[in-house]
Design a protein around this motif. Sequence first.
Motif, PDB file in Angstrom:
ATOM      1  N   VAL A  16       1.078  11.556  -1.348  1.00 51.09           N
ATOM      2  CA  VAL A  16       1.103  11.133   0.058  1.00 51.09           C
ATOM      3  C   VAL A  16       1.173   9.611   0.129  1.00 51.09           C
ATOM      4  CG1 VAL A  16      -0.259  11.007   2.182  1.00 51.09           C
ATOM      5  CG2 VAL A  16      -0.052  13.188   0.963  1.00 51.09           C
ATOM      6  N   GLU A  17       0.317   8.940  -0.620  1.00 54.67           N
ATOM      7  CA  GLU A  17       0.310   7.480  -0.603  1.00 54.67           C
ATOM      8  C   GLU A  17       1.603   6.906  -1.168  1.00 54.67           C
ATOM      9  OE1 GLU A  17      -3.385   6.598  -2.569  1.00 54.67           O
ATOM     10  OE2 GLU A  17      -4.545   7.264  -0.822  1.00 54.67           O
ATOM     11  N   ALA A  18       2.174   7.549  -2.197  1.00 50.05           N
ATOM     12  CA  ALA A  18       3.463   7.092  -2.740  1.00 50.05           C
ATOM     13  C   ALA A  18       4.566   7.237  -1.694  1.00 50.05           C
ATOM     14  CB  ALA A  18       3.812   7.874  -4.011  1.00 50.05           C
ATOM     15  N   ALA A  19       4.542   8.340  -0.952  1.00 51.07           N
ATOM     16  CA  ALA A  19       5.547   8.549   0.098  1.00 51.07           C
ATOM     17  C   ALA A  19       5.396   7.511   1.201  1.00 51.07           C
ATOM     18  CB  ALA A  19       5.433   9.958   0.674  1.00 51.07           C
ATOM     19  N   VAL A  20       4.173   7.295   1.674  1.00 56.67           N
ATOM     20  CA  VAL A  20       3.934   6.306   2.731  1.00 56.67           C
ATOM     21  C   VAL A  20       4.358   4.916   2.249  1.00 56.67           C
ATOM     22  CG1 VAL A  20       2.150   5.141   4.108  1.00 56.67           C
ATOM     23  CG2 VAL A  20       2.148   7.647   3.901  1.00 56.67           C
ATOM     24  N   ASP A  21       4.016   4.571   1.007  1.00 54.15           N
ATOM     25  CA  ASP A  21       4.416   3.265   0.464  1.00 54.15           C
ATOM     26  C   ASP A  21       5.933   3.120   0.450  1.00 54.15           C
ATOM     27  OD1 ASP A  21       1.761   2.591   0.064  1.00 54.15           O
ATOM     28  OD2 ASP A  21       1.805   2.925  -2.110  1.00 54.15           O
ATOM     29  N   LEU A  22       6.645   4.160   0.003  1.00 58.52           N
ATOM     30  CA  LEU A  22       8.108   4.095  -0.026  1.00 58.52           C
ATOM     31  C   LEU A  22       8.661   3.928   1.384  1.00 58.52           C
ATOM     32  CD1 LEU A  22      10.814   5.123  -2.040  1.00 58.52           C
ATOM     33  CD2 LEU A  22      10.831   6.471   0.050  1.00 58.52           C
ATOM     34  N   PHE A  23       8.159   4.735   2.315  1.00 57.79           N
ATOM     35  CA  PHE A  23       8.659   4.662   3.689  1.00 57.79           C
ATOM     36  C   PHE A  23       8.402   3.284   4.304  1.00 57.79           C
ATOM     37  CE2 PHE A  23       7.948   9.509   3.903  1.00 57.79           C
ATOM     38  CZ  PHE A  23       9.220   9.753   3.404  1.00 57.79           C
ATOM     39  N   GLU A  24       7.218   2.740   4.057  1.00 58.77           N
ATOM     40  CA  GLU A  24       6.921   1.401   4.584  1.00 58.77           C
ATOM     41  C   GLU A  24       7.806   0.344   3.932  1.00 58.77           C
ATOM     42  OE1 GLU A  24       2.598   1.315   4.065  1.00 58.77           O
ATOM     43  OE2 GLU A  24       2.395   1.455   6.256  1.00 58.77           O
ATOM     44  N   SER A  25       8.024   0.444   2.620  1.00 53.16           N
ATOM     45  CA  SER A  25       8.846  -0.556   1.934  1.00 53.16           C
ATOM     46  C   SER A  25      10.309  -0.475   2.370  1.00 53.16           C
ATOM     47  CB  SER A  25       8.743  -0.397   0.414  1.00 53.16           C
ATOM     48  OG  SER A  25       9.437   0.758  -0.036  1.00 53.16           O
ATOM     49  N   ARG A  26      10.765   0.707   2.777  1.00 52.94           N
ATOM     50  CA  ARG A  26      12.140   0.875   3.255  1.00 52.94           C
ATOM     51  C   ARG A  26      12.284   0.531   4.733  1.00 52.94           C
ATOM     52  NH1 ARG A  26      15.932   2.574  -0.889  1.00 52.94           N
ATOM     53  NH2 ARG A  26      14.507   2.867  -2.615  1.00 52.94           N
ATOM     54  N   GLY A  27      11.163   0.348   5.418  1.00 51.22           N
ATOM     55  CA  GLY A  27      11.202   0.003   6.836  1.00 51.22           C
ATOM     56  C   GLY A  27      11.635   1.147   7.730  1.00 51.22           C
ATOM     57  N   VAL A  28      11.201   2.377   7.402  1.00 54.13           N
ATOM     58  CA  VAL A  28      11.594   3.510   8.236  1.00 54.13           C
ATOM     59  C   VAL A  28      11.017   3.353   9.643  1.00 54.13           C
ATOM     60  CG1 VAL A  28      11.798   5.087   6.257  1.00 54.13           C
ATOM     61  CG2 VAL A  28       9.690   5.044   7.595  1.00 54.13           C
ATOM     62  N   ASP A  29      11.734   3.894  10.598  1.00 57.55           N
ATOM     63  CA  ASP A  29      11.295   3.870  11.994  1.00 57.55           C
ATOM     64  C   ASP A  29      10.442   5.083  12.337  1.00 57.55           C
ATOM     65  OD1 ASP A  29      12.936   1.503  12.929  1.00 57.55           O
ATOM     66  OD2 ASP A  29      14.504   2.800  12.112  1.00 57.55           O
ATOM     67  N   VAL A 162      22.021  10.875   3.886  1.00 57.27           N
ATOM     68  CA  VAL A 162      20.772  11.322   3.270  1.00 57.27           C
ATOM     69  C   VAL A 162      20.662  10.775   1.849  1.00 57.27           C
ATOM     70  CG1 VAL A 162      19.409  13.324   2.551  1.00 57.27           C
ATOM     71  CG2 VAL A 162      20.808  13.425   4.641  1.00 57.27           C
ATOM     72  N   THR A 163      19.513  10.166   1.549  1.00 58.50           N
ATOM     73  CA  THR A 163      19.217   9.699   0.205  1.00 58.50           C
ATOM     74  C   THR A 163      17.908  10.341  -0.246  1.00 58.50           C
ATOM     75  OG1 THR A 163      20.254   7.568   0.691  1.00 58.50           O
ATOM     76  CG2 THR A 163      18.798   7.660  -1.239  1.00 58.50           C
ATOM     77  N   HIS A 164      17.930  10.966  -1.409  1.00 60.79           N
ATOM     78  CA  HIS A 164      16.703  11.503  -1.991  1.00 60.79           C
ATOM     79  C   HIS A 164      16.089  10.458  -2.905  1.00 60.79           C
ATOM     80  CE1 HIS A 164      18.169  15.435  -0.604  1.00 60.79           C
ATOM     81  NE2 HIS A 164      16.893  15.736  -0.602  1.00 60.79           N
ATOM     82  N   HIS A 165      14.749  10.418  -2.902  1.00 60.75           N
ATOM     83  CA  HIS A 165      14.013   9.452  -3.690  1.00 60.75           C
ATOM     84  C   HIS A 165      13.018  10.203  -4.582  1.00 60.75           C
ATOM     85  CE1 HIS A 165      15.387   6.264  -0.924  1.00 60.75           C
ATOM     86  NE2 HIS A 165      15.213   7.198   0.011  1.00 60.75           N
ATOM     87  N   ARG A 166      13.096   9.951  -5.865  1.00 57.78           N
ATOM     88  CA  ARG A 166      12.164  10.540  -6.826  1.00 57.78           C
ATOM     89  C   ARG A 166      10.972   9.588  -6.957  1.00 57.78           C
ATOM     90  NH1 ARG A 166      13.805  12.998 -12.608  1.00 57.78           N
ATOM     91  NH2 ARG A 166      11.716  13.070 -13.490  1.00 57.78           N
ATOM     92  N   LEU A 167       9.774  10.091  -6.727  1.00 55.33           N
ATOM     93  CA  LEU A 167       8.582   9.250  -6.761  1.00 55.33           C
ATOM     94  C   LEU A 167       7.705   9.617  -7.956  1.00 55.33           C
ATOM     95  CD1 LEU A 167       7.610   9.297  -2.987  1.00 55.33           C
ATOM     96  CD2 LEU A 167       8.951   7.611  -4.205  1.00 55.33           C
ATOM     97  N   ASP A 168       7.162   8.593  -8.582  1.00 56.25           N
ATOM     98  CA  ASP A 168       6.212   8.830  -9.663  1.00 56.25           C
ATOM     99  C   ASP A 168       4.854   9.124  -9.050  1.00 56.25           C
ATOM    100  OD1 ASP A 168       8.083   8.322 -11.693  1.00 56.25           O
ATOM    101  OD2 ASP A 168       7.772   6.157 -11.457  1.00 56.25           O
ATOM    102  N   ARG A 169       4.151  10.036  -9.671  1.00 55.36           N
ATOM    103  CA  ARG A 169       2.821  10.401  -9.180  1.00 55.36           C
ATOM    104  C   ARG A 169       1.757   9.619  -9.900  1.00 55.36           C
ATOM    105  NH1 ARG A 169       1.528  16.067  -8.161  1.00 55.36           N
ATOM    106  NH2 ARG A 169       0.482  15.935 -10.114  1.00 55.36           N
TER     107      ARG A 169
END
Length: 169
Positions: A16-29, A162-169
């Motif tokens: 969850v935190e990795a997803a939120v970090d990615l979304f914030e770093s990408r500047g999602v609306d 659409v872009t998929h992002h692989r996140l490290d856990r």
Amino acid sequence: MLVGIVSDTHDDLDVVEAAVDLFESRGVDAVVHCGDFVAPFSVTPFDAGFDFHAVRGNNDGEWAVESTVNSFGTYLGEAGTLSFGTVEVAVTHGTSEVVVDALVDCGDYDYVLHGHTHASGVEERDGTVRVNPGGLPIPVAGADDSFHVATLDTTEPGAAAVTHHRLDR
């Protein structure tokens, strides 16, 4: 507009935190969660600098998930629709392939977002794009050993948005 898409986080705060970090770093609306938080504590990290929308997953057994989402975002229930400018989106967890296919095939939506299978994917059919961001890794066909999320750039057309992002856990 940039939209983050996530699903099947199953109380794993690291993802969850990795997803939120990615979304914030990408500047999602905005972020759309396609269900299976499981418990309310794994909802609260999404109270971040973006609009938040979510549907109920088949493992969201605690009804307080709804009130937690509604405390800072929009809970859509079992399924719902969203408009991002001129882009029309349907969202469901994806427990029923029949429902997902019907939403794609009806032609009313530009994108149909769902999870449930934990396998990331994108498919374009007759002008509608089906997007599964993925989820926690589980041993099912089409899934790998990583957690995935997706972003949707509403200024781009079709599956290319659409872009998929692989996140490290």
